[in-house]
Design a protein around this motif. Structure first.
Motif, PDB file in Angstrom:
ATOM      1  N   ASP A 220       0.815  -1.474  -0.114  1.00 32.06           N
ATOM      2  CA  ASP A 220       0.114   0.049   0.051  1.00 32.06           C
ATOM      3  C   ASP A 220       0.989   1.158  -0.006  1.00 32.06           C
ATOM      4  N   PRO A 221       0.969   1.916  -1.064  1.00 34.48           N
ATOM      5  CA  PRO A 221       1.783   3.074  -1.277  1.00 34.48           C
ATOM      6  C   PRO A 221       1.417   4.294  -0.007  1.00 34.48           C
ATOM      7  N   ALA A 222       0.000   4.393   0.169  1.00 37.69           N
ATOM      8  CA  ALA A 222      -0.290   5.410   1.189  1.00 37.69           C
ATOM      9  C   ALA A 222       0.364   5.162   2.549  1.00 37.69           C
ATOM     10  N   GLU A 223       0.435   3.510   3.010  1.00 35.74           N
ATOM     11  CA  GLU A 223       0.967   3.247   4.327  1.00 35.74           C
ATOM     12  C   GLU A 223       2.420   3.400   4.306  1.00 35.74           C
ATOM     13  N   HIS A 224       2.960   3.636   3.070  1.00 34.95           N
ATOM     14  CA  HIS A 224       4.517   4.081   3.113  1.00 34.95           C
ATOM     15  C   HIS A 224       4.514   5.474   3.226  1.00 34.95           C
ATOM     16  N   VAL A 225       4.130   5.907   2.890  1.00 31.00           N
ATOM     17  CA  VAL A 225       3.881   7.760   3.170  1.00 31.00           C
ATOM     18  C   VAL A 225       3.604   8.052   4.577  1.00 31.00           C
ATOM     19  N   HIS A 226       2.509   7.434   4.908  1.00 28.63           N
ATOM     20  CA  HIS A 226       2.160   7.544   6.334  1.00 28.63           C
ATOM     21  C   HIS A 226       3.201   7.252   7.232  1.00 28.63           C
ATOM     22  N   ALA A 227       4.194   6.167   6.975  1.00 28.54           N
ATOM     23  CA  ALA A 227       5.161   5.812   8.043  1.00 28.54           C
ATOM     24  C   ALA A 227       6.207   6.470   8.122  1.00 28.54           C
TER      25      ALA A 227
ATOM     26  N   THR B 192       5.873  10.153   7.928  1.00 28.98           N
ATOM     27  CA  THR B 192       5.180  11.619   7.878  1.00 28.98           C
ATOM     28  C   THR B 192       6.078  12.167   9.036  1.00 28.98           C
ATOM     29  N   HIS B 193       6.573  13.475   8.786  1.00 28.42           N
ATOM     30  CA  HIS B 193       7.534  14.199   9.768  1.00 28.42           C
ATOM     31  C   HIS B 193       7.154  15.678   9.288  1.00 28.42           C
ATOM     32  N   PRO B 194       6.891  16.347  10.780  1.00 29.21           N
ATOM     33  CA  PRO B 194       6.442  17.802  10.533  1.00 29.21           C
ATOM     34  C   PRO B 194       7.453  18.741   9.775  1.00 29.21           C
ATOM     35  N   ALA B 195       8.762  18.174   9.574  1.00 26.99           N
ATOM     36  CA  ALA B 195       9.751  19.204   8.770  1.00 26.99           C
ATOM     37  C   ALA B 195       9.434  18.864   7.198  1.00 26.99           C
ATOM     38  N   ALA B 196       8.789  17.798   6.943  1.00 24.24           N
ATOM     39  CA  ALA B 196       8.854  17.371   5.542  1.00 24.24           C
ATOM     40  C   ALA B 196       7.996  18.196   4.630  1.00 24.24           C
ATOM     41  N   GLY B 197       8.475  19.044   3.763  1.00 21.30           N
ATOM     42  CA  GLY B 197       8.069  19.647   2.578  1.00 21.30           C
ATOM     43  C   GLY B 197       7.793  18.884   1.356  1.00 21.30           C
ATOM     44  N   ALA B 198       8.407  17.700   1.408  1.00 21.47           N
ATOM     45  CA  ALA B 198       8.298  17.008   0.222  1.00 21.47           C
ATOM     46  C   ALA B 198       8.409  15.398   0.672  1.00 21.47           C
ATOM     47  N   VAL B 199       7.576  14.590  -0.210  1.00 27.15           N
ATOM     48  CA  VAL B 199       7.645  13.334  -0.096  1.00 27.15           C
ATOM     49  C   VAL B 199       7.437  12.745  -1.550  1.00 27.15           C
ATOM     50  N   ALA B 200       8.808  12.155  -1.928  1.00 26.07           N
ATOM     51  CA  ALA B 200       8.686  11.437  -3.171  1.00 26.07           C
ATOM     52  C   ALA B 200       8.488  10.034  -3.195  1.00 26.07           C
ATOM     53  N   THR B 201       7.736   9.712  -3.964  1.00 28.32           N
ATOM     54  CA  THR B 201       7.181   8.028  -4.097  1.00 28.32           C
ATOM     55  C   THR B 201       7.573   7.505  -5.447  1.00 28.32           C
ATOM     56  N   PHE B 202       7.667   6.284  -5.479  1.00 27.13           N
ATOM     57  CA  PHE B 202       7.764   5.423  -6.706  1.00 27.13           C
ATOM     58  C   PHE B 202       7.219   4.147  -6.408  1.00 27.13           C
ATOM     59  N   VAL B 203       6.356   3.609  -7.359  1.00 28.26           N
ATOM     60  CA  VAL B 203       5.235   2.594  -7.225  1.00 28.26           C
ATOM     61  C   VAL B 203       5.646   1.910  -8.653  1.00 28.26           C
ATOM     62  N   GLY B 204       6.138   0.624  -8.321  1.00 23.16           N
ATOM     63  CA  GLY B 204       6.437  -0.221  -9.625  1.00 23.16           C
ATOM     64  C   GLY B 204       5.436  -1.316  -9.617  1.00 23.16           C
ATOM     65  N   GLN B 205       4.709  -1.205 -10.821  1.00 21.41           N
ATOM     66  CA  GLN B 205       3.629  -2.297 -10.946  1.00 21.41           C
ATOM     67  C   GLN B 205       4.018  -3.141 -12.310  1.00 21.41           C
ATOM     68  N   VAL B 206       3.269  -4.395 -11.832  1.00 21.05           N
ATOM     69  CA  VAL B 206       3.409  -5.491 -13.169  1.00 21.05           C
ATOM     70  C   VAL B 206       2.480  -4.863 -14.349  1.00 21.05           C
ATOM     71  N   ARG B 207       3.556  -4.984 -15.317  1.00 23.57           N
ATOM     72  CA  ARG B 207       2.788  -4.491 -16.633  1.00 23.57           C
ATOM     73  C   ARG B 207       2.535  -5.635 -17.629  1.00 23.57           C
ATOM     74  N   ASP B 208       1.808  -5.725 -18.578  1.00 23.28           N
ATOM     75  CA  ASP B 208       1.201  -6.695 -19.556  1.00 23.28           C
ATOM     76  C   ASP B 208       2.168  -7.022 -20.528  1.00 23.28           C
TER      77      ASP B 208
END
Length: 150
Positions: free
Chosen positions: A24-31, A33-49
């Protein structure tokens, strides 16, 4: 099989896991969380066809991992999180059979500013791809299967 490590050091919150269950990408972002964070960069790799190097439709991937993979991912996560300015970092990789559209890898990095967050997240994903002992087998629509990246 769920191997997870959670460390909260004075510098950065770090979380890493090899999982058989959905990521769950949202779970990773939530984990991270920091009051000084002005940016959260994420990468989600998913299975393609498809795989440009293979003829035929990909219907699933099977990931398998070396028994040391959780510890190696933990080490890679901590190395990335040790960089100045990183406030939090979470990274997970799936193992087992994944269908098209399933999430295989999630990385999230929190920093005060976006440029550092993007750079650390991108570097982390490339390092995980290069160093984590996880292997991928593509299952094709015609029933054939191919190991990739060996």
């Amino acid at each position: 099989m769920s191997h997870a490590a959670l460390d909260r050091s004075p510098q950065a919150a770090v979380r890493s896991a090899i999982r058989v269950h959905a990521l769950d990408p949202a779970e990773h972002v939530h984990a991270i969380t920091h009051p000084a964070a002005g940016a959260v960069a994420t990468f989600v790799g998913q299975v393609r066809d498809h795989d440009p190097a293979v003829s035929g439709e990909v219907v699933a991937l099977e990931y398998s991992a070396h028994p040391d993979a959780p510890q190696i991912l933990h080490r890679l996560a901590h190395a990335a999180a040790a960089q100045d300015g990183v406030l939090g970092l979470a990274v997970s990789h799936r193992v087992g059979r994944l269908a098209v559209g399933d999430v295989a890898v999630v990385a999230a990095v929190a920093t005060a500013h976006r440029a550092l967050a993007f750079r650390v997240c991108a570097d982390l994903v490339e390092t995980v791809k290069a160093e984590l002992p996880v292997w991928k087998r593509e299952i094709l629509a015609d029933g054939n299967a191919l190991w990739v990246g060996l």
